[in-house]
Design an enzyme around this catalytic site. Sequence first.
Site, PDB file in Angstrom:
ATOM      1  N   HIS A 213      -6.545   9.181  -2.628  1.00  0.00           N
ATOM      2  CA  HIS A 213      -7.323   9.340  -1.397  1.00  0.00           C
ATOM      3  C   HIS A 213      -6.636  10.114  -0.270  1.00  0.00           C
ATOM      4  CE1 HIS A 213      -5.232   5.431  -0.444  1.00  0.00           C
ATOM      5  NE2 HIS A 213      -5.034   6.092   0.673  1.00  0.00           N
TER       6      HIS A 213
ATOM      7  N   ASP B  22      -7.857   1.913   1.981  1.00  0.00           N
ATOM      8  CA  ASP B  22      -7.567   3.041   2.866  1.00  0.00           C
ATOM      9  C   ASP B  22      -8.339   4.302   2.523  1.00  0.00           C
ATOM     10  OD1 ASP B  22      -6.224   4.321   4.966  1.00  0.00           O
ATOM     11  OD2 ASP B  22      -4.658   5.055   3.642  1.00  0.00           O
TER      12      ASP B  22
ATOM     13  N   ASP C  55       1.083   4.919  -0.606  1.00  0.00           N
ATOM     14  CA  ASP C  55       0.293   6.122  -0.854  1.00  0.00           C
ATOM     15  C   ASP C  55       0.943   6.904  -1.992  1.00  0.00           C
ATOM     16  OD1 ASP C  55      -1.830   5.922   0.963  1.00  0.00           O
ATOM     17  OD2 ASP C  55      -0.544   6.550   2.616  1.00  0.00           O
TER      18      ASP C  55
ATOM     19  N   HIS D  17       0.814  -1.214   0.000  1.00  0.00           N
ATOM     20  CA  HIS D  17       0.000   0.000   0.000  1.00  0.00           C
ATOM     21  C   HIS D  17       0.851   1.269   0.000  1.00  0.00           C
ATOM     22  CE1 HIS D  17      -3.409   2.603   0.475  1.00  0.00           C
ATOM     23  NE2 HIS D  17      -2.839   3.175   1.525  1.00  0.00           N
TER      24      HIS D  17
END
Length: 1155
Positions: free
Chosen positions: A642, A428, A318, A316
Amino acid sequence: MSSAGSFSSYGEITQSEINSFLGSENTKRSNYPVYSTTPVAKKVKQIYEDRLRQFTSKGEYSKFNLPAFYDRARTDATDYIQLETYPVPDCRRPLFHDALKEAQGNWVLAKKGDSFGPSWTTHWFKVKFRVPRNSSIWKEANQILFNWDCGNEGMIFTEDGKAQVGLSGEERREWIIPENWTNDSKWHTIYIETSCNGMFGNADPNNNIQPPQNNRYFSLVSADLVVPNLPARALFVDFWIIGDSAREFRDESWQKHKAREVANQIMDAFDPNNPDETIEQCRQIARTYLGCHVDSPDVFKGDSVRDKVIAIGNCHIDTAWLWPYAETRRKIGRSWASQLDLIKRYPEYRFVASQAQQFKWLAQDYPDLFDRIKQEAKNGSFIPIGGSWVECDTNMPTGEALVRQFLLGQRFFLHHFGKKCRTFWLPDTFGYSAQIPQLCRGADLDRFLTQKLSWNNINNFPNTTFNWVSPDGTQVLTHMPPDNTYTAPAHLGDVARSLRTHKNLDITQTGLLVYGHGDGGGGPTDEMLEKLRRCRGLSDTVGELPRVKLGSSVDDFFDSIECSTDHGKNLVTWNGELYFEFHRGTYTSQSDTKKGNRLAEIMMHDLEFITTLASIQGAADYIYPKREIDDLWEDVCLNQFHDVLPGSSIEMVYEDVKKIYMHAMKTGEKLARDALKALDISVDLIGNNSEIVAINTMPWGRSEVVKVPTSNFKTIVASETFVCLQTTQSGLAKIQKFEAFRGKTMPCATVEEVEDGVFVMQNSRIRATIIGGTVTSLIDKQTDREIIASSLNDDGIETRGNQFVLFDDQPLNWQAWDTEVFSLNKRKNIPDGKVRITHNGPLKAAVEVEHKISDKSTIINTISLNAYIPPNEDDRQSELNIPDVSYLEFACEVDWHEECKFLKVEFPVDITCEYGTYESQFGLVRRPTHYNTSWDVAKFEVCTHKWSDLSEYNYGVSILNDCKYGFSIHGNVMRLSLLRSPKAPDANADMGTHSFRYAILPHKGQLNADVVRAAYNFNHPLDSYYIPRRTPAAEAADKLLKSIGFEGDKNLILSNIKRFEDDKDISRGELEVRYNGKSIIVRIYDSLGTKSKGFITLKYGLKIKKVWKCNLLEEDIGEIEETSIVYTCGNDGEVIKIPVEIRPFQVCTYRIELT
């Protein structure tokens, strides 16, 4: 009486006498002693359990325990290791070959203990080493490591520029030296790129969501060659899992107590004076609890039916957050290089990676890694997942933007990996639109994974595995990992929770464990894989722990759920949005970014409308700018990540975002001008024979007052620089002349100061009374109804419309993310401002009001009302009629310099309803206006799009906006969120000037299609252009812009027109050409929630070959029967009508092949 063999003599009894007495069949028990010779105490559980930490702790006894023996040898001597460094100037991030060119002649000596910085700078290291041959330890070593710790992120490259593994300064510090380098006594060279930031940027490591430090330095702690003690390191993991069993298993389980005993036996057997022999003995003891196969992938063999937990590695990353986009590009390379290394060493390992944007960056920056990933994807070890361009926010992007996330993502994966994804991977994101299931299914995604709702701060979401259902009835199989994280460290507790906290065990008994360092990237480590091997061995040896499986994919996991639940039919359902009860401030933080997003989405809609039509019938030499439009959409979708669009990133990110939006708008403007030029439409005045027009890209008529760049037109209805532009459909809107109002009341808007400080603004539809910038009365003249509910609040102050309110905004945590319900209790009304009239008809009336928020901040609010221009009678009867509305508009210029404050504007309205209605993607969401339950309380701040509405049966009020997303309706108060001022992670978030618009629109009846259309119009203002007056070219342009339209039920919205991705003339060659001619994509949805019908219309010479209904990826589903297509003739020549029938809130896409 005494006799031989009797017990009455009380003498010493021998064992043979006992055996004789018991008989021969009991001789097998003879080893049990008769007498207790040594007292044995019952072990005090807590003491013996607490003792376990000593064995692996680096505390005061570490030299007597296992940590002292993890390495057999280590050296940093310059005879074997030599370091040089090149500090890259100006915070640039050159790639390998460019960096080495720059560094030539600029290398300087470096050594352990040196510091490198400041924050965000890049330092390259040249490392030359040779393996010692001066002892048997080095000569006989099975493995030799290079250990590097500079406290920051980095990547190791070989001399040919091939990336090896990432370095983190935390969990990843070692690289296994190639075997053929370990015994040749030669000097070898590697390069290390380091970035002066940690895994979570440059904030205080103890509080990483604060603003970054700009002068952070990192010290080189280790640059060593190491011979690892592999048995000791293996024992460490053995002991870790056994110790966790002792600490975490249930008190009533025998496995807990057995684990404590085995761990103590290991500690007792270990001898620091004889480590090699006793470490092996300790491992033998460990195998009694963990089994004999934990050192190989064979541990996962066996009956798969008993597997309850499927473990999947991920990292994950970002796409931006506490670091900028440019640093993410390097995080991708570091993280995925490390995962390729693990895949090579652990055959059972399966790793998933999402976000097509990140794969594209990798292909550009590290093509060798991308090629290796493609090969491992074929092998099933490195698995692309998600199907979207980025892991986007799903609250604020339009429905069309979400479609493009999938269109870009799925086509990328299909092109590069040969197949599409099936699971929308979004662990997320801060809440999930109700339309996600429908959009997923339209993009060939039938599974969905998230876990963020486990962060809810009020209610506990009740499901783990369920069918999530969109408003149109479409469903997607959904799983939320029961461990409630997407970055599990793969501890024993993570495996246990993956079943224990599952909320639907009555239906399905499997859970997905998503493990690996994440957010800042990194991913799983070899230690995590070793732990999972031992967890599986434990399950098969002593039980108690759910059986974990490596080697299966996410698709395998969902397949097993489908199989065990009758294809999902037995699963519970959840209808509507997955509202996230946390991070509600993200609807408002970073106002400029949200405005940029709205404007970019609008620009893309209009650009595709114009370029599509120009490419099918414009100038012969016009070429559809497919690559440029794709690039623009990629940028728009990138900024919807996000942590970017929600406003929760650092200031550096928003500097990048601003540049991206500015570039997008500049590029879009140029592309639009090129397309308009092909239609003989110009932004600039064309000589003296020009006519002012506007381009209406909406599929309905419009009649609006527009400000134009000149007033040199004597025969038009004009007030200074305002004119009325009107069209009955899409295409060119032209100036409405005086003659159009013969026999009718001339449209007019006026404002006057009726008494000191009291202003009345009105047109023929509504009348507003304004005092100090607030609206004390708003009358609908047609119904003689007061809109503003005037009353005294708890402080004895009269409630008014357009009341600016400043709230304290100090959430419990996560400043940029959160706002809390208690903030509503601490408020201050912004005082009345000074009002002056700026326009007084006939087409526009306006006043300007200056409010002082504080000594640091001000608002200049222009309140205006346009003349009400009723649609012509013909328009009322047309399916393309003009929205029959009038609204009071507010345009704000805010100079904002507050700290931890939240600015909102309120409208108390005389409407009573138990729910408010908010526009969402391709539809709407209804939410309570009361606080009956904790679920209702949790929605004290919600997300909206262009409009929000409160309606009774026969009357309602809507609030429109042009760039805001936070809203609430409670009781009769409609409250639009305007600006926040959090101080972390961006210390300057939203400081500066802002401009935005909103409006209050009263309407007869309940929420209706006129409101929806008016909100579209409000967000797509008519801009003026020039065409040659009364020329064939101008007429042809007008016809072309009107050539594709829609007629039918007014709740149906023709939302987008674009070119088909795989037409021959625009194909980029990535996927197969599917049509040799030109075709267009038309998207239509129901906006209000009712089954509806209508027709897509084509006219002015457009001819069709075939029409297909298709999915969101523009793949054909079925052909529209030729017999159902209607051909008519009228004033516009032949009109082709393609029938459309749509379920409530359904989104439908059609592909029209032109001849």
